[in-house]
Design a protein around this motif. Structure first.
Motif, PDB file in Angstrom:
ATOM      1  N   ARG A  35       0.839  -1.211   0.000  1.00 15.73           N
ATOM      2  CA  ARG A  35       0.000   0.000   0.000  1.00 15.73           C
ATOM      3  C   ARG A  35       0.871   1.256   0.000  1.00 15.73           C
ATOM      4  O   ARG A  35       1.902   1.303   0.647  1.00 15.73           O
ATOM      5  N   GLY A  36       0.420   2.265  -0.742  1.00 16.12           N
ATOM      6  CA  GLY A  36       1.089   3.552  -0.738  1.00 16.12           C
ATOM      7  C   GLY A  36       2.319   3.645  -1.627  1.00 16.12           C
ATOM      8  O   GLY A  36       3.010   4.666  -1.613  1.00 16.12           O
ATOM      9  N   THR A  37       2.600   2.605  -2.404  1.00 14.99           N
ATOM     10  CA  THR A  37       3.807   2.620  -3.238  1.00 14.99           C
ATOM     11  C   THR A  37       3.788   3.778  -4.227  1.00 14.99           C
ATOM     12  O   THR A  37       4.750   4.544  -4.310  1.00 14.99           O
ATOM     13  N   THR A  38       2.703   3.931  -4.953  1.00 19.74           N
ATOM     14  CA  THR A  38       2.622   5.008  -5.954  1.00 19.74           C
ATOM     15  C   THR A  38       2.721   6.366  -5.287  1.00 19.74           C
ATOM     16  O   THR A  38       3.449   7.249  -5.764  1.00 19.74           O
ATOM     17  N   ARG A  39       2.035   6.566  -4.189  1.00 17.65           N
ATOM     18  CA  ARG A  39       2.083   7.847  -3.464  1.00 17.65           C
ATOM     19  C   ARG A  39       3.507   8.145  -2.992  1.00 17.65           C
ATOM     20  O   ARG A  39       4.017   9.241  -3.183  1.00 17.65           O
ATOM     21  N   ASN A  40       4.154   7.163  -2.363  1.00 19.63           N
ATOM     22  CA  ASN A  40       5.504   7.376  -1.842  1.00 19.63           C
ATOM     23  C   ASN A  40       6.510   7.670  -2.947  1.00 19.63           C
ATOM     24  O   ASN A  40       7.385   8.526  -2.790  1.00 19.63           O
ATOM     25  N   THR A  42       5.824   8.955  -5.927  1.00 20.39           N
ATOM     26  CA  THR A  42       5.495  10.271  -6.485  1.00 20.39           C
ATOM     27  C   THR A  42       5.999  11.388  -5.589  1.00 20.39           C
ATOM     28  O   THR A  42       6.665  12.327  -6.059  1.00 20.39           O
ATOM     29  N   LEU A  43       5.718  11.307  -4.303  1.00 20.02           N
ATOM     30  CA  LEU A  43       6.181  12.347  -3.375  1.00 20.02           C
ATOM     31  C   LEU A  43       7.710  12.397  -3.308  1.00 20.02           C
ATOM     32  O   LEU A  43       8.305  13.478  -3.300  1.00 20.02           O
ATOM     33  N   TYR A  46       9.050  14.033  -6.519  1.00 14.07           N
ATOM     34  CA  TYR A  46       8.881  15.489  -6.498  1.00 14.07           C
ATOM     35  C   TYR A  46       9.846  16.151  -5.515  1.00 14.07           C
ATOM     36  O   TYR A  46      10.420  17.197  -5.818  1.00 14.07           O
ATOM     37  N   ILE A 108       9.433   7.450   1.031  1.00 13.36           N
ATOM     38  CA  ILE A 108       9.503   8.732   0.335  1.00 13.36           C
ATOM     39  C   ILE A 108      10.931   9.271   0.313  1.00 13.36           C
ATOM     40  O   ILE A 108      11.437   9.662  -0.742  1.00 13.36           O
ATOM     41  N   ALA A 150       5.194  14.073 -13.099  1.00 18.48           N
ATOM     42  CA  ALA A 150       4.039  13.173 -12.945  1.00 18.48           C
ATOM     43  C   ALA A 150       3.979  12.163 -14.086  1.00 18.48           C
ATOM     44  O   ALA A 150       3.722  10.972 -13.873  1.00 18.48           O
ATOM     45  N   ARG A 157       5.922   3.504 -13.694  1.00 18.73           N
ATOM     46  CA  ARG A 157       4.959   2.481 -13.251  1.00 18.73           C
ATOM     47  C   ARG A 157       4.577   1.569 -14.416  1.00 18.73           C
ATOM     48  O   ARG A 157       4.485   0.347 -14.271  1.00 18.73           O
TER      49      ARG A 157
END
Length: 193
Positions: A35-40, A42-43, A46, A108, A150, A157
């Protein structure tokens, strides 16, 4: 603002970050199923890229104090980085990179650190471009770059889920990067002289 600078920014981002797609794909493969792989990712991407832009902008502002005749010689930075990358690729030829690491959560700061560390060549390329673009042009480059981050994360991915593409990038990315850096360095030198 001209349409030309937008296309230049897109091209510059693409060629200086081609190696980053492989790294992003590896992070996605590493974090598969967590869980949270894409969010981490991406953040982290950035955060790391913001550090790259800040370093390049700060150095470019310092470069604006150089005599105008000296600015084209900043092309020696990406040229030297390209030669260094080519030498490293030559030394690494034939080495087996092994298999992808096992799946584990991606952090992150880990992504940000790798992104920033991998962006040393980007900084070397961006400084002379930013120094010659002025504040308005530098702002356009930065905004375009941040929008494209992005897309780069999405591409990483995508490649992580396409083993054939990921293997091809892993195999040829080390060849393309030195060629692109050397080309950018030569272009800056030739255009400025």
């Amino acid at each position: 603002m001209s349409l030309g600078i937008l296309w230049q920014a897109v091209g510059l981002f693409a060629v200086t970050n081609v190696d980053d797609i492989v790294i992003l794909a590896l992070f996605f493969a590493q974090g598969a199923g967590h869980r949270g792989t894409t969010r981490n990712i991406t953040l982290g991407q950035y955060l790391g890229f913001a550090g790259i832009l800040a370093a390049a902008a700060a150095a470019a502002f310092g470069a604006t104090f150089l005599p105008e005749a000296a600015v084209p010689y900043l092309g020696l930075l990406p040229l030297a980085l390209g030669v260094k990358a080519a030498v490293q690729a030559w030394r690494d030829r034939g080495r087996d990179n092994g298999e992808a690491p096992p799946s584990r959560p991606v952090r992150i700061l880990e992504v940000a650190t790798v992104t920033f560390a991998n962006g040393g060549d980007n900084i070397g390329v961006y400084v002379p471009v930013f120094a010659t673009a002025g504040l308005g042009g530098m702002t356009v480059y930065a905004v375009v770059f941040l929008v494209l981050v992005a897309g780069w994360v999405a591409a990483g991915r995508y490649f992580a889920t396409r083993p054939v593409i990921a293997r091809a990038l892993s195999r040829w990315g080390h060849v393309l990067l030195p060629l692109v850096l050397i080309g950018i360095g030569v272009l800056i030198l030739v255009e400025g002289l």
